[in-house]
Scaffold this motif. Structure first.
Motif, PDB file in Angstrom:
ATOM      1  N   ARG A 189      18.662 -11.973  24.251  1.00  0.00           N
ATOM      2  CA  ARG A 189      19.761 -12.476  23.405  1.00  0.00           C
ATOM      3  C   ARG A 189      19.325 -13.746  22.677  1.00  0.00           C
ATOM      4  O   ARG A 189      19.658 -13.958  21.509  1.00  0.00           O
ATOM      5  N   GLY A 190      18.570 -14.597  23.384  1.00  0.00           N
ATOM      6  CA  GLY A 190      18.066 -15.837  22.783  1.00  0.00           C
ATOM      7  C   GLY A 190      17.132 -15.588  21.610  1.00  0.00           C
ATOM      8  O   GLY A 190      16.983 -16.450  20.735  1.00  0.00           O
ATOM      9  N   LEU A 191      16.502 -14.427  21.586  1.00  0.00           N
ATOM     10  CA  LEU A 191      15.662 -14.052  20.449  1.00  0.00           C
ATOM     11  C   LEU A 191      16.489 -13.473  19.309  1.00  0.00           C
ATOM     12  O   LEU A 191      15.948 -13.123  18.261  1.00  0.00           O
ATOM     13  N   GLY A 192      17.808 -13.336  19.533  1.00  0.00           N
ATOM     14  CA  GLY A 192      18.679 -12.741  18.531  1.00  0.00           C
ATOM     15  C   GLY A 192      18.519 -11.235  18.449  1.00  0.00           C
ATOM     16  O   GLY A 192      18.741 -10.636  17.394  1.00  0.00           O
ATOM     17  N   MET A 193      18.147 -10.621  19.583  1.00  0.00           N
ATOM     18  CA  MET A 193      17.884  -9.184  19.606  1.00  0.00           C
ATOM     19  C   MET A 193      18.776  -8.497  20.629  1.00  0.00           C
ATOM     20  O   MET A 193      19.292  -9.140  21.540  1.00  0.00           O
ATOM     21  N   THR A 194      18.896  -7.194  20.467  1.00  0.00           N
ATOM     22  CA  THR A 194      19.473  -6.356  21.515  1.00  0.00           C
ATOM     23  C   THR A 194      18.320  -5.851  22.371  1.00  0.00           C
ATOM     24  O   THR A 194      17.148  -5.936  21.968  1.00  0.00           O
ATOM     25  N   ALA A 195      18.649  -5.296  23.523  1.00  0.00           N
ATOM     26  CA  ALA A 195      17.599  -4.728  24.373  1.00  0.00           C
ATOM     27  C   ALA A 195      16.872  -3.605  23.639  1.00  0.00           C
ATOM     28  O   ALA A 195      15.632  -3.536  23.670  1.00  0.00           O
ATOM     29  N   ASP A 196      17.607  -2.745  22.972  1.00  0.00           N
ATOM     30  CA  ASP A 196      16.965  -1.654  22.230  1.00  0.00           C
ATOM     31  C   ASP A 196      16.043  -2.195  21.143  1.00  0.00           C
ATOM     32  O   ASP A 196      14.925  -1.709  20.961  1.00  0.00           O
ATOM     33  N   GLY A 197      16.501  -3.189  20.419  1.00  0.00           N
ATOM     34  CA  GLY A 197      15.680  -3.796  19.378  1.00  0.00           C
ATOM     35  C   GLY A 197      14.429  -4.444  19.940  1.00  0.00           C
ATOM     36  O   GLY A 197      13.345  -4.351  19.349  1.00  0.00           O
ATOM     37  N   PHE A 198      14.577  -5.108  21.082  1.00  0.00           N
ATOM     38  CA  PHE A 198      13.425  -5.727  21.726  1.00  0.00           C
ATOM     39  C   PHE A 198      12.383  -4.667  22.061  1.00  0.00           C
ATOM     40  O   PHE A 198      11.193  -4.831  21.769  1.00  0.00           O
ATOM     41  N   HIS A 199      12.819  -3.573  22.683  1.00  0.00           N
ATOM     42  CA  HIS A 199      11.864  -2.545  23.106  1.00  0.00           C
ATOM     43  C   HIS A 199      11.260  -1.791  21.922  1.00  0.00           C
ATOM     44  O   HIS A 199      10.137  -1.274  22.037  1.00  0.00           O
ATOM     45  N   GLU A 200      11.963  -1.755  20.804  1.00  0.00           N
ATOM     46  CA  GLU A 200      11.360  -1.188  19.597  1.00  0.00           C
ATOM     47  C   GLU A 200      10.257  -2.098  19.074  1.00  0.00           C
ATOM     48  O   GLU A 200       9.198  -1.631  18.658  1.00  0.00           O
ATOM     49  N   ASP A 201      10.505  -3.408  19.105  1.00  0.00           N
ATOM     50  CA  ASP A 201       9.524  -4.384  18.612  1.00  0.00           C
ATOM     51  C   ASP A 201       8.363  -4.554  19.594  1.00  0.00           C
ATOM     52  O   ASP A 201       7.204  -4.611  19.194  1.00  0.00           O
ATOM     53  N   TYR A 202       8.678  -4.640  20.873  1.00  0.00           N
ATOM     54  CA  TYR A 202       7.669  -4.773  21.929  1.00  0.00           C
ATOM     55  C   TYR A 202       7.464  -3.390  22.547  1.00  0.00           C
ATOM     56  O   TYR A 202       7.833  -3.129  23.681  1.00  0.00           O
ATOM     57  N   SER A 203       6.870  -2.526  21.762  1.00  0.00           N
ATOM     58  CA  SER A 203       6.839  -1.097  22.092  1.00  0.00           C
ATOM     59  C   SER A 203       5.660  -0.663  22.956  1.00  0.00           C
ATOM     60  O   SER A 203       5.612   0.485  23.390  1.00  0.00           O
ATOM     61  N   VAL A 204       4.722  -1.554  23.226  1.00  0.00           N
ATOM     62  CA  VAL A 204       3.540  -1.192  24.000  1.00  0.00           C
ATOM     63  C   VAL A 204       3.683  -1.713  25.430  1.00  0.00           C
ATOM     64  O   VAL A 204       4.038  -2.871  25.643  1.00  0.00           O
ATOM     65  N   THR A 205       3.394  -0.847  26.368  1.00  0.00           N
ATOM     66  CA  THR A 205       3.450  -1.198  27.791  1.00  0.00           C
ATOM     67  C   THR A 205       2.040  -1.359  28.322  1.00  0.00           C
ATOM     68  O   THR A 205       1.190  -0.484  28.133  1.00  0.00           O
ATOM     69  N   VAL A 206       1.799  -2.479  28.990  1.00  0.00           N
ATOM     70  CA  VAL A 206       0.512  -2.735  29.628  1.00  0.00           C
ATOM     71  C   VAL A 206       0.753  -2.835  31.126  1.00  0.00           C
ATOM     72  O   VAL A 206       1.638  -3.576  31.567  1.00  0.00           O
ATOM     73  N   ARG A 207      -0.022  -2.079  31.877  1.00  0.00           N
ATOM     74  CA  ARG A 207       0.061  -2.126  33.337  1.00  0.00           C
ATOM     75  C   ARG A 207      -1.193  -2.788  33.882  1.00  0.00           C
ATOM     76  O   ARG A 207      -2.300  -2.405  33.517  1.00  0.00           O
ATOM     77  N   VAL A 208      -0.983  -3.782  34.739  1.00  0.00           N
ATOM     78  CA  VAL A 208      -2.098  -4.476  35.364  1.00  0.00           C
ATOM     79  C   VAL A 208      -2.131  -4.110  36.832  1.00  0.00           C
ATOM     80  O   VAL A 208      -1.169  -4.385  37.569  1.00  0.00           O
ATOM     81  N   ARG A 209      -3.200  -3.468  37.227  1.00  0.00           N
ATOM     82  CA  ARG A 209      -3.429  -3.129  38.640  1.00  0.00           C
ATOM     83  C   ARG A 209      -4.013  -4.369  39.308  1.00  0.00           C
ATOM     84  O   ARG A 209      -5.120  -4.802  39.004  1.00  0.00           O
ATOM     85  N   LEU A 210      -3.225  -4.988  40.192  1.00  0.00           N
ATOM     86  CA  LEU A 210      -3.635  -6.221  40.860  1.00  0.00           C
ATOM     87  C   LEU A 210      -4.636  -5.900  41.961  1.00  0.00           C
ATOM     88  O   LEU A 210      -4.408  -5.009  42.776  1.00  0.00           O
ATOM     89  N   GLU A 211      -5.730  -6.657  41.980  1.00  0.00           N
ATOM     90  CA  GLU A 211      -6.786  -6.374  42.938  1.00  0.00           C
ATOM     91  C   GLU A 211      -7.090  -7.522  43.888  1.00  0.00           C
ATOM     92  O   GLU A 211      -7.462  -7.293  45.027  1.00  0.00           O
ATOM     93  N   ARG A 212      -6.929  -8.744  43.411  1.00  0.00           N
ATOM     94  CA  ARG A 212      -7.305  -9.888  44.258  1.00  0.00           C
ATOM     95  C   ARG A 212      -6.406 -11.083  43.959  1.00  0.00           C
ATOM     96  O   ARG A 212      -6.142 -11.403  42.810  1.00  0.00           O
ATOM     97  N   LEU A 213      -5.948 -11.722  45.025  1.00  0.00           N
ATOM     98  CA  LEU A 213      -5.128 -12.923  44.942  1.00  0.00           C
ATOM     99  C   LEU A 213      -5.944 -14.107  45.427  1.00  0.00           C
ATOM    100  O   LEU A 213      -6.645 -14.029  46.433  1.00  0.00           O
ATOM    101  N   ARG A 214      -5.836 -15.189  44.675  1.00  0.00           N
ATOM    102  CA  ARG A 214      -6.388 -16.451  45.158  1.00  0.00           C
ATOM    103  C   ARG A 214      -5.435 -17.566  44.771  1.00  0.00           C
ATOM    104  O   ARG A 214      -4.627 -17.415  43.869  1.00  0.00           O
ATOM    105  N   GLY A 215      -5.533 -18.652  45.465  1.00  0.00           N
ATOM    106  CA  GLY A 215      -4.653 -19.786  45.175  1.00  0.00           C
ATOM    107  C   GLY A 215      -4.546 -20.691  46.372  1.00  0.00           C
ATOM    108  O   GLY A 215      -5.273 -20.556  47.352  1.00  0.00           O
ATOM    109  N   TYR A 216      -3.618 -21.620  46.283  1.00  0.00           N
ATOM    110  CA  TYR A 216      -3.336 -22.549  47.376  1.00  0.00           C
ATOM    111  C   TYR A 216      -1.989 -23.183  47.176  1.00  0.00           C
ATOM    112  O   TYR A 216      -1.381 -23.078  46.146  1.00  0.00           O
TER     113      TYR A 216
END
Length: 143
Positions: free
Chosen positions: A116-143
């Motif tokens: 909504r803050g982008l001035g879009m509807t959900a349908d409009g957002f998904h039309e504009d951001y139409s590509v899906t990227v899936r990241v297969r997580l393999e390793r976690l590091r941190g502290y």
């Protein structure tokens, strides 16, 4: 036994899981053709195990980079003092099928205010951001 990148029985894994459930933005780091890391803040969904899903506009550097080198990192912001570091590495793939109905429902609920803050509807957002990227997580590091 399934081994996941995020061992929720460890302190780091537990904190990472909590933050992946709750935080609205993560940094998606792809590598450009000159081997330079390219961090980009993105909205995302975490599946609760080994995958994050990111939506993208079709003609972006991150998509060109993923097509050339599927190795990526994703990370969450640290605290102001540099604590609570969560970095995950993995492999990204462009998913031509897109979000499942359940993923779409979860994504729209998580980001309703932002869309909504982008001035879009959900349908409009998904039309504009139409590509899906899936990241297969393999390793976690941190502290």
């Amino acid at each position: 036994m399934t081994v996941t990148a995020i061992d929720t029985t460890s302190d780091l894994g537990s904190r990472a899981a909590s933050r992946l459930r709750d935080e609205p933005v993560l940094w998606f780091v792809s590598v450009d053709p000159h081997d330079a890391p390219q961090p980009t803040p993105v909205w995302f969904l975490w599946d609760g195990a080994d995958e994050v899903v990111v939506k993208s506009q079709p003609r972006t550097a991150k998509l060109r980079n993923v097509r050339g080198n599927a190795r990526v990192a994703v990370h969450l912001n640290s605290t102001r003092s540099g604590d609570d570091v969560v970095v995950l590495t993995g492999t990204a793939a462009i998913d031509d099928v897109g979000l499942s109905p359940d993923e779409r429902t979860a994504y729209d609920a998580k980001y309703a205010e932002g869309i909504r803050g982008l001035g879009m509807t959900a349908d409009g957002f998904h039309e504009d951001y139409s590509v899906t990227v899936r990241v297969r997580l393999e390793r976690l590091r941190g502290y």
